[in-house]
Design a protein around this motif. Sequence first.
Motif, PDB file in Angstrom:
ATOM      1  N   ALA A   1      50.056  -7.660  37.958  1.00  0.00           N
ATOM      2  CA  ALA A   1      50.177  -6.427  37.181  1.00  0.00           C
ATOM      3  C   ALA A   1      50.859  -6.666  35.835  1.00  0.00           C
ATOM      4  CB  ALA A   1      50.944  -5.383  37.985  1.00  0.00           C
ATOM      5  N   ARG A   2      51.918  -7.471  35.822  1.00  0.00           N
ATOM      6  CA  ARG A   2      52.663  -7.688  34.589  1.00  0.00           C
ATOM      7  C   ARG A   2      51.808  -8.405  33.541  1.00  0.00           C
ATOM      8  NH1 ARG A   2      57.855 -11.328  33.397  1.00  0.00           N
ATOM      9  NH2 ARG A   2      56.731 -12.764  34.749  1.00  0.00           N
TER      10      ARG A   2
ATOM     11  N   LEU B   1      49.103  -6.037  32.143  1.00  0.00           N
ATOM     12  CA  LEU B   1      49.654  -5.087  31.178  1.00  0.00           C
ATOM     13  C   LEU B   1      49.872  -5.759  29.818  1.00  0.00           C
ATOM     14  CD1 LEU B   1      50.571  -2.147  31.015  1.00  0.00           C
ATOM     15  CD2 LEU B   1      52.883  -2.921  31.534  1.00  0.00           C
ATOM     16  N   GLN B   2      50.402  -6.982  29.857  1.00  0.00           N
ATOM     17  CA  GLN B   2      50.633  -7.697  28.597  1.00  0.00           C
ATOM     18  C   GLN B   2      49.324  -7.974  27.863  1.00  0.00           C
ATOM     19  OE1 GLN B   2      52.999 -11.154  29.447  1.00  0.00           O
ATOM     20  NE2 GLN B   2      54.870  -9.944  29.661  1.00  0.00           N
TER      21      GLN B   2
ATOM     22  N   LEU C   1      46.549  -6.254  28.120  1.00  0.00           N
ATOM     23  CA  LEU C   1      45.998  -4.991  27.613  1.00  0.00           C
ATOM     24  C   LEU C   1      46.686  -4.598  26.317  1.00  0.00           C
ATOM     25  CD1 LEU C   1      45.700  -2.920  30.943  1.00  0.00           C
ATOM     26  CD2 LEU C   1      43.842  -3.934  29.606  1.00  0.00           C
ATOM     27  N   ARG C   2      48.009  -4.788  26.266  1.00  0.00           N
ATOM     28  CA  ARG C   2      48.748  -4.447  25.050  1.00  0.00           C
ATOM     29  C   ARG C   2      48.309  -5.319  23.894  1.00  0.00           C
ATOM     30  NH1 ARG C   2      54.445  -3.250  27.900  1.00  0.00           N
ATOM     31  NH2 ARG C   2      53.951  -1.091  28.422  1.00  0.00           N
TER      32      ARG C   2
ATOM     33  N   THR D   1      42.980  -0.053  27.273  1.00  0.00           N
ATOM     34  CA  THR D   1      43.425   0.559  28.524  1.00  0.00           C
ATOM     35  C   THR D   1      42.318   0.363  29.557  1.00  0.00           C
ATOM     36  OG1 THR D   1      42.557   2.650  27.712  1.00  0.00           O
ATOM     37  CG2 THR D   1      44.944   2.334  27.548  1.00  0.00           C
TER      38      THR D   1
ATOM     39  N   LEU E   1      55.354  -0.496  36.656  1.00  0.00           N
ATOM     40  CA  LEU E   1      54.115  -1.144  36.213  1.00  0.00           C
ATOM     41  C   LEU E   1      52.899  -0.256  36.484  1.00  0.00           C
ATOM     42  CD1 LEU E   1      54.613  -4.871  37.227  1.00  0.00           C
ATOM     43  CD2 LEU E   1      54.179  -3.993  34.934  1.00  0.00           C
TER      44      LEU E   1
ATOM     45  N   ALA F   1      52.784   2.436  33.939  1.00  0.00           N
ATOM     46  CA  ALA F   1      52.346   1.929  32.637  1.00  0.00           C
ATOM     47  C   ALA F   1      50.838   1.681  32.624  1.00  0.00           C
ATOM     48  CB  ALA F   1      53.099   0.651  32.291  1.00  0.00           C
ATOM     49  N   LEU F   2      50.282   1.283  33.774  1.00  0.00           N
ATOM     50  CA  LEU F   2      48.835   1.046  33.854  1.00  0.00           C
ATOM     51  C   LEU F   2      48.082   2.350  34.132  1.00  0.00           C
ATOM     52  CD1 LEU F   2      48.843  -2.242  35.988  1.00  0.00           C
ATOM     53  CD2 LEU F   2      48.025  -2.046  33.637  1.00  0.00           C
TER      54      LEU F   2
END
Lengths: 415, 96
Positions: free
Chosen positions: A271-272, A275-276, A278-279, A284, A301, A304-305
């Motif tokens: 997940a981490r 997310l990184q 995607l940023r 998204t 997390l 955030a997702l």
Amino acid sequence: MSDTDRALSRRGPARCATALRWDRDQLVTAREGDTVSLALLDAGILETSRSAKYRRPRGAYCLRGDCGTCLVRINGLPNRRACLTAVHEGIRIRPQNRLVAGADPSALVDTMLRGGMDHHHFMVRPRVVNQLMQGVARNLTGLGTLPDRMPDAPAQHRVLEPDVLIVGAGSAGRAAHAVLTDGGCDVVWVDRRDRDGIVAEANAAVSDALLDHTGVFGVYVAEGLWAAMRDTPGQPAVLYSIKPRHVVVATGARDPILAVPNNDRPGVVAARGLLQQLRRSDATLAVPAVVIGEGAYATALADALGVEALPPADVDRIEGNPVDAVSLRDGKGKRECQLVALAPLPAPAYELARQAGAAVRWHGGGFSVQRDQRGRCATTAFTVWAAGDVTGYMGPQSAADDGERVAAAVLHSLR
Amino acid sequence: MPRRSFVCRCEDVTLSEVDHAIALGLHEVEELKRYTGLGTGPCQGKECISALVKLLIDKGLADPETVQPFTARPPTEPVTLGALAAGLAPDAGDGS
Ligand code: FES
Ligand code: FES
């Protein structure tokens, strides 16, 4: 491929379109700045190799350079990390570990051996059969074949003798670098990721002094040496022999695996790391996904997702290849999804500090580097300091504070 | 394709294979590494050591106060033989 088939939606100012060539010539559109892993994920291409023993389909997992399951052949070179390589026009990506190109005849093996082919035990005797078998197995699975050609230029070697070496450009490393350069130190600063990934994470400019694409691969205490390779795509590799007086180890933490059934399916990612990525790409998720994990860390997390977090104990198994659902125990039903993001508590990346002589201790999610009050974790030919998540996962803000504090102590001891 | 929970994805070591090794009396991190191959893949155990140790602690087979990971040796990050060879070249070290 139309935009509606995409796994991601892009927001913000549209980045330039580019394209990569996948496998034997499939043109996949991507956006400038994407990593190969994210571009493939966006296009729904999740399987990029076969596993070593059972020949299970595999794809990227951690998305931040740790796990090695995203290894692909890039522009004729084997075993490149797709998750750390940015897409550029004309880049050619090939999956690894297929017997021949084209329709995969080894699919027959999958049909015959439902349990997967275990080369440790399958056809071990008689010896002749074993030898034959090994020859086949090595082509079906394992690591890629040799490069297509010789490198354009031989690797170079540089020797550096700075006051301070900083390993890592995460929150702690960036904070430490700011303090040490303000203090007028002679610093060498390295990170194995590319600059774009680091800038996206920092959400700010990053000093030109940073050597990106530079992974420290070993610490040789007797020689007083930290060895690193700079491996910028398209450029000759550089071997660095670094002999520092002080080292700030800010290597952060890794996302370990969570042992739930079928946790190796293509489409299961950390997940981490997701997310990184995607940023970095201003994107998204446009497809349903779930997080598996518990506690405040996993919930944050999942929020955030923008997806649901499922406790690992509730998970019966991950389904589909690639992933299409997670089924739950005790009649709790099923969640349809095309991505499963695992959220185990990050485990400190202690390896380099430990090679340098630091002690480690079990700390819930992993082994953390032990240090004294000022931050020192080993003193030999050089003094080693540990800062941030490598001392136990603390999150970006605390890691930045910690990096600043430790760097101030380094400055003090240099005076 | 059967359901399997992987502890070590690089070397395809499943939970049931670790359980089998434990049933044979192998309880130490190093023993389990040697028997199952766990931790010997491209990531060199970065992804699987925590999962293994957690499992041993949960089963009461390891003491969280004293348990240690297997030795971390170079290369910790991938390095090419070409780059290593550059370190042997006679003109090695331009001091820059
Ligand atoms: S190393 Fe690339 S996905 Fe883990
Ligand atoms: S996951 Fe075990 S060696 Fe990589």
